[in-house]
Design an enzyme around this catalytic site. Structure first.
Site, PDB file in Angstrom:
ATOM      1  N   GLY A  30       0.825  -1.209   0.000  1.00 50.49           N
ATOM      2  CA  GLY A  30       0.000   0.000   0.000  1.00 50.49           C
ATOM      3  C   GLY A  30       0.852   1.248   0.000  1.00 50.49           C
ATOM      4  O   GLY A  30       1.959   1.253   0.545  1.00 50.49           O
ATOM      5  N   GLY A  32       0.677   5.694   0.402  1.00 51.54           N
ATOM      6  CA  GLY A  32      -0.050   6.917   0.709  1.00 51.54           C
ATOM      7  C   GLY A  32       0.778   8.105   0.288  1.00 51.54           C
ATOM      8  O   GLY A  32       1.843   7.965  -0.317  1.00 51.54           O
ATOM      9  N   TYR A  34       2.508  10.247   2.130  1.00 50.73           N
ATOM     10  CA  TYR A  34       3.811  10.263   2.806  1.00 50.73           C
ATOM     11  C   TYR A  34       4.009   9.014   3.657  1.00 50.73           C
ATOM     12  O   TYR A  34       4.689   9.039   4.675  1.00 50.73           O
ATOM     13  CB  TYR A  34       3.966  11.527   3.670  1.00 50.73           C
ATOM     14  CG  TYR A  34       2.688  12.043   4.282  1.00 50.73           C
ATOM     15  CD1 TYR A  34       2.044  13.148   3.732  1.00 50.73           C
ATOM     16  CD2 TYR A  34       2.123  11.428   5.389  1.00 50.73           C
ATOM     17  CE1 TYR A  34       0.865  13.626   4.268  1.00 50.73           C
ATOM     18  CE2 TYR A  34       0.946  11.908   5.936  1.00 50.73           C
ATOM     19  CZ  TYR A  34       0.319  13.009   5.367  1.00 50.73           C
ATOM     20  OH  TYR A  34      -0.848  13.476   5.901  1.00 50.73           O
ATOM     21  N   LYS A  36       3.906   4.342   3.383  1.00 54.13           N
ATOM     22  CA  LYS A  36       3.669   3.114   2.639  1.00 54.13           C
ATOM     23  C   LYS A  36       3.524   1.971   3.629  1.00 54.13           C
ATOM     24  O   LYS A  36       3.933   2.072   4.788  1.00 54.13           O
ATOM     25  CB  LYS A  36       4.820   2.831   1.662  1.00 54.13           C
ATOM     26  CG  LYS A  36       6.164   2.525   2.304  1.00 54.13           C
ATOM     27  CD  LYS A  36       7.198   2.206   1.240  1.00 54.13           C
ATOM     28  CE  LYS A  36       8.561   1.868   1.869  1.00 54.13           C
ATOM     29  NZ  LYS A  36       9.562   1.533   0.836  1.00 54.13           N
ATOM     30  N   VAL A  37       2.913   0.886   3.176  1.00 53.22           N
ATOM     31  CA  VAL A  37       2.733  -0.293   4.022  1.00 53.22           C
ATOM     32  C   VAL A  37       3.435  -1.472   3.360  1.00 53.22           C
ATOM     33  O   VAL A  37       3.223  -1.743   2.171  1.00 53.22           O
ATOM     34  CB  VAL A  37       1.240  -0.616   4.236  1.00 53.22           C
ATOM     35  CG1 VAL A  37       1.083  -1.860   5.114  1.00 53.22           C
ATOM     36  CG2 VAL A  37       0.520   0.567   4.863  1.00 53.22           C
ATOM     37  N   LYS A  51       3.563  -0.091   8.609  1.00 55.09           N
ATOM     38  CA  LYS A  51       3.297   1.220   8.029  1.00 55.09           C
ATOM     39  C   LYS A  51       4.507   2.098   8.296  1.00 55.09           C
ATOM     40  O   LYS A  51       4.888   2.310   9.450  1.00 55.09           O
ATOM     41  CB  LYS A  51       2.033   1.834   8.649  1.00 55.09           C
ATOM     42  CG  LYS A  51       1.657   3.205   8.079  1.00 55.09           C
ATOM     43  CD  LYS A  51       0.376   3.717   8.727  1.00 55.09           C
ATOM     44  CE  LYS A  51      -0.048   5.062   8.189  1.00 55.09           C
ATOM     45  NZ  LYS A  51      -1.298   5.552   8.842  1.00 55.09           N
ATOM     46  N   ASP A 145     -12.585   8.186   9.805  1.00 51.16           N
ATOM     47  CA  ASP A 145     -12.213   7.781   8.444  1.00 51.16           C
ATOM     48  C   ASP A 145     -12.677   6.351   8.182  1.00 51.16           C
ATOM     49  O   ASP A 145     -11.962   5.548   7.585  1.00 51.16           O
ATOM     50  CB  ASP A 145     -10.698   7.909   8.238  1.00 51.16           C
ATOM     51  CG  ASP A 145     -10.300   7.862   6.763  1.00 51.16           C
ATOM     52  OD1 ASP A 145     -11.183   8.072   5.899  1.00 51.16           O
ATOM     53  OD2 ASP A 145      -9.118   7.613   6.478  1.00 51.16           O
TER      54      ASP A 145
END
Length: 295
Positions: A30, A32, A34, A36-37, A51, A145
């Site tokens: 994954g 984002g 700023y 990542k996973v 993460k 969220d």
């Protein structure tokens, strides 16, 4: 409670970090803005998700407000339907959060692959999400969220709520309830009071988002089209959802719950305690075909 470790700048570097933590990093699963996973294998050969947040690319608001909140909250929560954080390591420019690896991916991916759920399966999985939110709200924490992309499948019938980047406590140190005014999450899951730019009750935002998740689970489509926000708000306020659910081939209790979750008036919107006690969860399973996409 997860363990938080702060390392000095001299301990930076991927190889030293891996050795220190006993982890081997695998593929990225994954990305984002700023963060990542990645998959990480621990010293016992078990998979974890990691993460990695790069603070150099994040704004001051994130560094000073959102990140400290997230780290505080995820370090102090534990529930069978919330992604467990096992370890947090903070460096000068990066934060590593080691947590449960959910091999079946997120709920949206699963629905795209498998299609909408039967009512029986939806009830099993949705109740787990509700129980996670009930746990948070009981601690005066709002997620802010909730969406299908932040619900992860640990097993075929076991889901976990994750990603607490926008989570916050709902009371100040004096015990006074706090309203929010920050636009958080995705517009497609946002309640009308948020889209209108009003101060909002963050717990009630979670309730609305739960209604969107339930809708997606049952139809494999979103309840509202977010390509035109002004029109979207009008559809929300006009209770279009009531007319859409009349087309569902499902129990009346499920239709009633969906409408109660997507109630535009926050004074009449159902609470998480009422959701958990809703008769839909207690009724005998009924056999209905899957709800078809409505558009």
């Amino acid at each position: 409670m997860s363990k938080v470790i702060k390392l000095s700048p001299s301990q930076r570097g991927a190889e030293k970090l891996c050795q220190l933590m006993g982890y081997q990093f695998g593929k990225t699963i994954g990305n984002g803005t700023y963060s990542k996973v990645c998959v990480a294998i621990d010293s016992k050969g078990k998979k974890k998700a990691c993460k990695i947040i790069n603070k150099k690319y994040a704004g001051d608001d994130f560094i000073e407000k959102f990140l400290p909140r997230e780290l505080q909250i995820i370090s102090n929560i534990k529930h069978q339907n919330i992604v467990t954080v096992h370890k947090i390591i903070q460096l000068k420019y990066e934060v590593y959060i080691f947590m449960d690896y959910c091999k079946h991916g997120d709920l949206l991916e699963y629905i795209k692959l498998k299609g909408p759920f039967t009512e029986e399966k939806a009830k099993v999985l949705f109740k787990q999400i509700v129980e996670a939110v009930h746990y948070l709200h009981d601690l005066d924490i709002a997620h802010r969220d909730i969406k299908c992309e932040n619900v992860f499948l640990k097993g075929q019938n076991h889901v976990k709520l994750g990603d607490f980047g926008f989570a916050r406590y709902c009371r100040n140190k004096f015990g006074a309830f706090l309203l929010s005014n920050t636009f958080c999450g995705s517009a497609a899951y946002a309640a009308p009071e948020i889209l209108r730019g009003q101060f909002y009750d963050p717990k009630m935002y979670d309730i609305w988002a739960l209604g969107c998740v339930l809708y997606v689970v049952m139809t494999a489509s979103m309840p509202f089209d977010d390509s035109n926000i002004k029109r979207m708000v009008k559809e929300q306020i006009s209770k279009q959802i009531y007319h859409l659910t009349t087309l569902w081939e499902c129990s009346n209790n499920l239709k009633q719950l969906e409408v109660a979750l997507l109630e535009p008036d926050i004074l009449n919107r159902i609470t998480i305690e009422q959701v958990l006690k809703h008769p839909w969860f207690g009724e005998e399973p009924q056999r209905f075909p899957k709800v078809q996409r409505l558009w």
